[in-house]
Write a protein that holds these residues in place. Sequence first.
Motif, PDB file in Angstrom:
ATOM      1  N   ALA A   1       0.829  -1.210   0.000  1.00  8.65           N
ATOM      2  CA  ALA A   1       0.000   0.000   0.000  1.00  8.65           C
ATOM      3  C   ALA A   1       0.863   1.260   0.000  1.00  8.65           C
ATOM      4  CB  ALA A   1      -0.936   0.004   1.207  1.00  8.65           C
ATOM      5  N   GLY A   2       1.949   1.237   0.779  1.00 10.09           N
ATOM      6  CA  GLY A   2       2.835   2.392   0.817  1.00 10.09           C
ATOM      7  C   GLY A   2       3.502   2.656  -0.518  1.00 10.09           C
ATOM      8  N   ASN A   3       3.942   1.590  -1.194  1.00  9.62           N
ATOM      9  CA  ASN A   3       4.606   1.756  -2.482  1.00  9.62           C
ATOM     10  C   ASN A   3       3.648   2.253  -3.566  1.00  9.62           C
ATOM     11  OD1 ASN A   3       6.977   0.838  -1.330  1.00  9.62           O
ATOM     12  ND2 ASN A   3       6.788  -1.228  -2.137  1.00  9.62           N
ATOM     13  N   ILE A   4       2.440   1.689  -3.606  1.00 11.39           N
ATOM     14  CA  ILE A   4       1.468   2.162  -4.592  1.00 11.39           C
ATOM     15  C   ILE A   4       1.134   3.623  -4.327  1.00 11.39           C
ATOM     16  CG2 ILE A   4      -0.870   1.868  -5.495  1.00 11.39           C
ATOM     17  CD1 ILE A   4      -0.673  -1.099  -4.823  1.00 11.39           C
ATOM     18  N   ALA A   5       0.940   3.966  -3.049  1.00 13.80           N
ATOM     19  CA  ALA A   5       0.614   5.350  -2.697  1.00 13.80           C
ATOM     20  C   ALA A   5       1.711   6.305  -3.136  1.00 13.80           C
ATOM     21  CB  ALA A   5       0.383   5.461  -1.196  1.00 13.80           C
ATOM     22  N   TYR A   6       2.967   5.913  -2.912  1.00 13.52           N
ATOM     23  CA  TYR A   6       4.084   6.784  -3.282  1.00 13.52           C
ATOM     24  C   TYR A   6       4.091   7.051  -4.787  1.00 13.52           C
ATOM     25  CZ  TYR A   6       8.795   8.522  -4.066  1.00 13.52           C
ATOM     26  OH  TYR A   6       9.863   9.286  -4.468  1.00 13.52           O
ATOM     27  N   ASN A   7       3.883   6.009  -5.587  1.00 14.96           N
ATOM     28  CA  ASN A   7       3.884   6.190  -7.038  1.00 14.96           C
ATOM     29  C   ASN A   7       2.695   7.020  -7.514  1.00 14.96           C
ATOM     30  OD1 ASN A   7       6.134   4.474  -8.501  1.00 14.96           O
ATOM     31  ND2 ASN A   7       5.489   3.302  -6.718  1.00 14.96           N
ATOM     32  N   LEU A   8       1.552   6.866  -6.872  1.00 13.71           N
ATOM     33  CA  LEU A   8       0.416   7.733  -7.208  1.00 13.71           C
ATOM     34  C   LEU A   8       0.717   9.177  -6.837  1.00 13.71           C
ATOM     35  CD1 LEU A   8      -2.578   5.442  -6.225  1.00 13.71           C
ATOM     36  CD2 LEU A   8      -2.155   6.408  -8.490  1.00 13.71           C
TER      37      LEU A   8
ATOM     38  N   ARG B   1      19.434   1.110 -16.616  1.00 11.73           N
ATOM     39  CA  ARG B   1      19.892   0.662 -15.304  1.00 11.73           C
ATOM     40  C   ARG B   1      18.868  -0.284 -14.700  1.00 11.73           C
ATOM     41  NH1 ARG B   1      21.704   4.919 -11.124  1.00 11.73           N
ATOM     42  NH2 ARG B   1      19.525   5.578 -11.308  1.00 11.73           N
ATOM     43  N   ILE B   2      19.306  -1.478 -14.343  1.00  8.65           N
ATOM     44  CA  ILE B   2      18.451  -2.429 -13.639  1.00  8.65           C
ATOM     45  C   ILE B   2      19.107  -2.680 -12.294  1.00  8.65           C
ATOM     46  CG2 ILE B   2      17.419  -4.718 -13.665  1.00  8.65           C
ATOM     47  CD1 ILE B   2      17.537  -4.664 -16.691  1.00  8.65           C
ATOM     48  N   LEU B   3      18.627  -1.939 -11.271  1.00  7.71           N
ATOM     49  CA  LEU B   3      19.287  -1.973  -9.970  1.00  7.71           C
ATOM     50  C   LEU B   3      18.539  -2.792  -8.926  1.00  7.71           C
ATOM     51  CD1 LEU B   3      20.587   1.700  -9.556  1.00  7.71           C
ATOM     52  CD2 LEU B   3      21.838  -0.328 -10.305  1.00  7.71           C
ATOM     53  N   ASP B   4      17.202  -2.725  -8.914  1.00  6.87           N
ATOM     54  CA  ASP B   4      16.467  -3.346  -7.815  1.00  6.87           C
ATOM     55  C   ASP B   4      15.013  -3.550  -8.235  1.00  6.87           C
ATOM     56  OD1 ASP B   4      15.391  -4.205  -5.440  1.00  6.87           O
ATOM     57  OD2 ASP B   4      15.770  -2.361  -4.326  1.00  6.87           O
ATOM     58  N   PRO B   5      14.553  -4.811  -8.308  1.00 12.14           N
ATOM     59  CA  PRO B   5      13.166  -5.058  -8.706  1.00 12.14           C
ATOM     60  C   PRO B   5      12.141  -4.817  -7.597  1.00 12.14           C
ATOM     61  CG  PRO B   5      14.240  -7.131  -8.217  1.00 12.14           C
ATOM     62  CD  PRO B   5      15.299  -6.066  -8.083  1.00 12.14           C
ATOM     63  N   THR B   6      12.616  -4.573  -6.367  1.00 13.18           N
ATOM     64  CA  THR B   6      11.690  -4.391  -5.250  1.00 13.18           C
ATOM     65  C   THR B   6      10.733  -3.231  -5.510  1.00 13.18           C
ATOM     66  OG1 THR B   6      13.427  -5.133  -3.748  1.00 13.18           O
ATOM     67  CG2 THR B   6      11.514  -4.047  -2.757  1.00 13.18           C
ATOM     68  N   GLY B   7       9.419  -3.498  -5.497  1.00 15.79           N
ATOM     69  CA  GLY B   7       8.424  -2.454  -5.665  1.00 15.79           C
ATOM     70  C   GLY B   7       8.042  -2.153  -7.097  1.00 15.79           C
ATOM     71  N   CYS B   8       8.630  -2.860  -8.075  1.00 17.84           N
ATOM     72  CA  CYS B   8       8.286  -2.576  -9.477  1.00 17.84           C
ATOM     73  C   CYS B   8       6.815  -2.897  -9.771  1.00 17.84           C
ATOM     74  CB  CYS B   8       9.191  -3.365 -10.413  1.00 17.84           C
ATOM     75  SG  CYS B   8      10.878  -2.748 -10.487  1.00 17.84           S
ATOM     76  N   GLY B   9       6.344  -4.026  -9.223  1.00 20.19           N
ATOM     77  CA  GLY B   9       4.940  -4.375  -9.416  1.00 20.19           C
ATOM     78  C   GLY B   9       4.007  -3.358  -8.806  1.00 20.19           C
ATOM     79  N   ASP B  10       4.400  -2.793  -7.669  1.00 21.89           N
ATOM     80  CA  ASP B  10       3.575  -1.771  -7.017  1.00 21.89           C
ATOM     81  C   ASP B  10       3.532  -0.491  -7.851  1.00 21.89           C
ATOM     82  OD1 ASP B  10       3.285  -3.587  -4.930  1.00 21.89           O
ATOM     83  OD2 ASP B  10       5.002  -2.773  -3.845  1.00 21.89           O
ATOM     84  N   ALA B  11       4.670  -0.129  -8.444  1.00 24.59           N
ATOM     85  CA  ALA B  11       4.699   1.036  -9.331  1.00 24.59           C
ATOM     86  C   ALA B  11       3.772   0.810 -10.516  1.00 24.59           C
ATOM     87  CB  ALA B  11       6.127   1.298  -9.800  1.00 24.59           C
TER      88      ALA B  11
ATOM     89  N   ARG C   1      17.186   1.993  -6.326  1.00 25.95           N
ATOM     90  CA  ARG C   1      17.121   1.047  -5.215  1.00 25.95           C
ATOM     91  C   ARG C   1      16.004   1.439  -4.247  1.00 25.95           C
ATOM     92  NH1 ARG C   1      21.256  -2.267  -5.877  1.00 25.95           N
ATOM     93  NH2 ARG C   1      23.222  -1.525  -6.754  1.00 25.95           N
ATOM     94  N   GLY C   2      15.316   0.421  -3.716  1.00 29.19           N
ATOM     95  CA  GLY C   2      14.221   0.662  -2.785  1.00 29.19           C
ATOM     96  C   GLY C   2      12.905   0.871  -3.502  1.00 29.19           C
ATOM     97  N   GLY C   3      11.819   0.756  -2.739  1.00 27.94           N
ATOM     98  CA  GLY C   3      10.494   0.884  -3.341  1.00 27.94           C
ATOM     99  C   GLY C   3       9.985   2.294  -3.471  1.00 27.94           C
ATOM    100  N   GLN C   4      10.638   3.259  -2.770  1.00 28.18           N
ATOM    101  CA  GLN C   4      10.097   4.621  -2.753  1.00 28.18           C
ATOM    102  C   GLN C   4      11.188   5.684  -2.855  1.00 28.18           C
ATOM    103  OE1 GLN C   4       7.405   5.283   0.570  1.00 28.18           O
ATOM    104  NE2 GLN C   4       6.680   3.172   0.523  1.00 28.18           N
ATOM    105  N   ASN C   5      12.266   5.396  -3.559  1.00 23.63           N
ATOM    106  CA  ASN C   5      13.352   6.366  -3.671  1.00 23.63           C
ATOM    107  C   ASN C   5      13.454   7.009  -5.047  1.00 23.63           C
ATOM    108  OD1 ASN C   5      14.276   6.048  -1.004  1.00 23.63           O
ATOM    109  ND2 ASN C   5      15.395   4.199  -1.574  1.00 23.63           N
ATOM    110  N   HIS C   6      12.725   6.506  -6.015  1.00 22.08           N
ATOM    111  CA  HIS C   6      12.758   7.100  -7.348  1.00 22.08           C
ATOM    112  C   HIS C   6      11.937   8.390  -7.349  1.00 22.08           C
ATOM    113  CE1 HIS C   6       9.379   4.397  -6.949  1.00 22.08           C
ATOM    114  NE2 HIS C   6       8.775   4.905  -8.003  1.00 22.08           N
ATOM    115  N   THR C   7      12.411   9.363  -8.047  1.00 21.91           N
ATOM    116  CA  THR C   7      11.711  10.645  -8.148  1.00 21.91           C
ATOM    117  C   THR C   7      11.586  11.028  -9.613  1.00 21.91           C
ATOM    118  OG1 THR C   7      13.778  11.883  -7.921  1.00 21.91           O
ATOM    119  CG2 THR C   7      12.539  11.453  -5.901  1.00 21.91           C
ATOM    120  N   VAL C   8      10.481  11.636  -9.953  1.00 18.77           N
ATOM    121  CA  VAL C   8      10.256  12.101 -11.318  1.00 18.77           C
ATOM    122  C   VAL C   8       9.176  13.179 -11.277  1.00 18.77           C
ATOM    123  CG1 VAL C   8       8.509  10.317 -11.793  1.00 18.77           C
ATOM    124  CG2 VAL C   8       9.781  11.349 -13.694  1.00 18.77           C
ATOM    125  N   THR C   9       9.349  14.228 -12.036  1.00 18.91           N
ATOM    126  CA  THR C   9       8.349  15.288 -12.098  1.00 18.91           C
ATOM    127  C   THR C   9       7.294  14.938 -13.151  1.00 18.91           C
ATOM    128  OG1 THR C   9       9.494  16.548 -13.821  1.00 18.91           O
ATOM    129  CG2 THR C   9      10.131  16.977 -11.505  1.00 18.91           C
TER     130      THR C   9
END
Length: 312
Positions: free
Chosen positions: A50-57, A243-253, A286-294
């Motif tokens: 839930a946290g990962n989906i929320a972050y991407n939204l 770059r393929i660094l970490d699959p954690t949270g990709c499905g949530d994104a 890396r991580g489920g909630q560290n990517h940033t994009v405008t």
Amino acid sequence: MRILLCGSLAYDTIMVFPDHFKNHILPDRLHQLSVAFLVPEMRREFGGTAGNIAYNLHLLGETPSILATVGEDFLPYRTRLEHLGFDLRGIRLIPGSYTAQAFITTDLDDNQITAFHPGAMAASHTHTIDTVPGITMGVVSPDGREGMLQHARQFHEAGIPFLFDPGQGLPLFSGPELLEFLEQATWLAVNDYEAQLMANKTGLSFEQLASRVDAAIMTQGAQGSCIFAGNEVIPIPAVPTDRILDPTGCGDAYRAGLMYGLSHRWDWDRTGRLASLLGSLKIACRGGQNHTVTRAQLNEKLQENFGFSLDP
């Protein structure tokens, strides 16, 4: 549309094994498995489905609500969610418990071994969806077993469409229980492994399972994804990444992209392509909630890869 995400909020302890698991597991000794992996790299991340989906939204400009149960160690996560502007009315503290914890070890092939302590998540059934008023769309994602059953029934009885995303929680349910979820859900989202497991448990093919909901989405990693909607199967290409660094949270994104498209009444082709892009942006960090994009960067990448943008 106001989205309620029912699922876990968790701390992820992520470790990287700089080798391949297969080199250290003897196939003929699986009945006496005792292995140790040296993991010189380790970090602790904010996570949970839930946290990962929320972050991407949130990256897409949306502010969904979260329904989750957490433990006494939740303060750092609460501070983060408050900083991001989320409504925390749906988050309940369970005294004497830890927030859910995942301990994930990833090897050089991106294979993962995970140990998961549910902690407060096991009390998710004590929480009801009417805690957050005004909900028009929902997600039932990995959570406590009874909580997932209960929240699906509550969405169904309230006439609120929802996405069933069983994820790592799928083994908790029998075939009849999974079919009951599909009778209540509007959409289904699984990866290809989960699709096969669900077919094995129910005795039905994935195509037959897909016919029981408005649409069923099956992700296939680097091979992209497929959306089964009505009599149509819509192939969604993966978005290449350097770059393929970490699959954690990709499905949530990916699922955040689905919910954005659904809430904005997009067609499935456009919705799936946004979801695919979000998954590719996540795997490069890396991580489920560290990517940033405008939003401007998202529009640029959507135009570059698919010829459309978030804005009309």
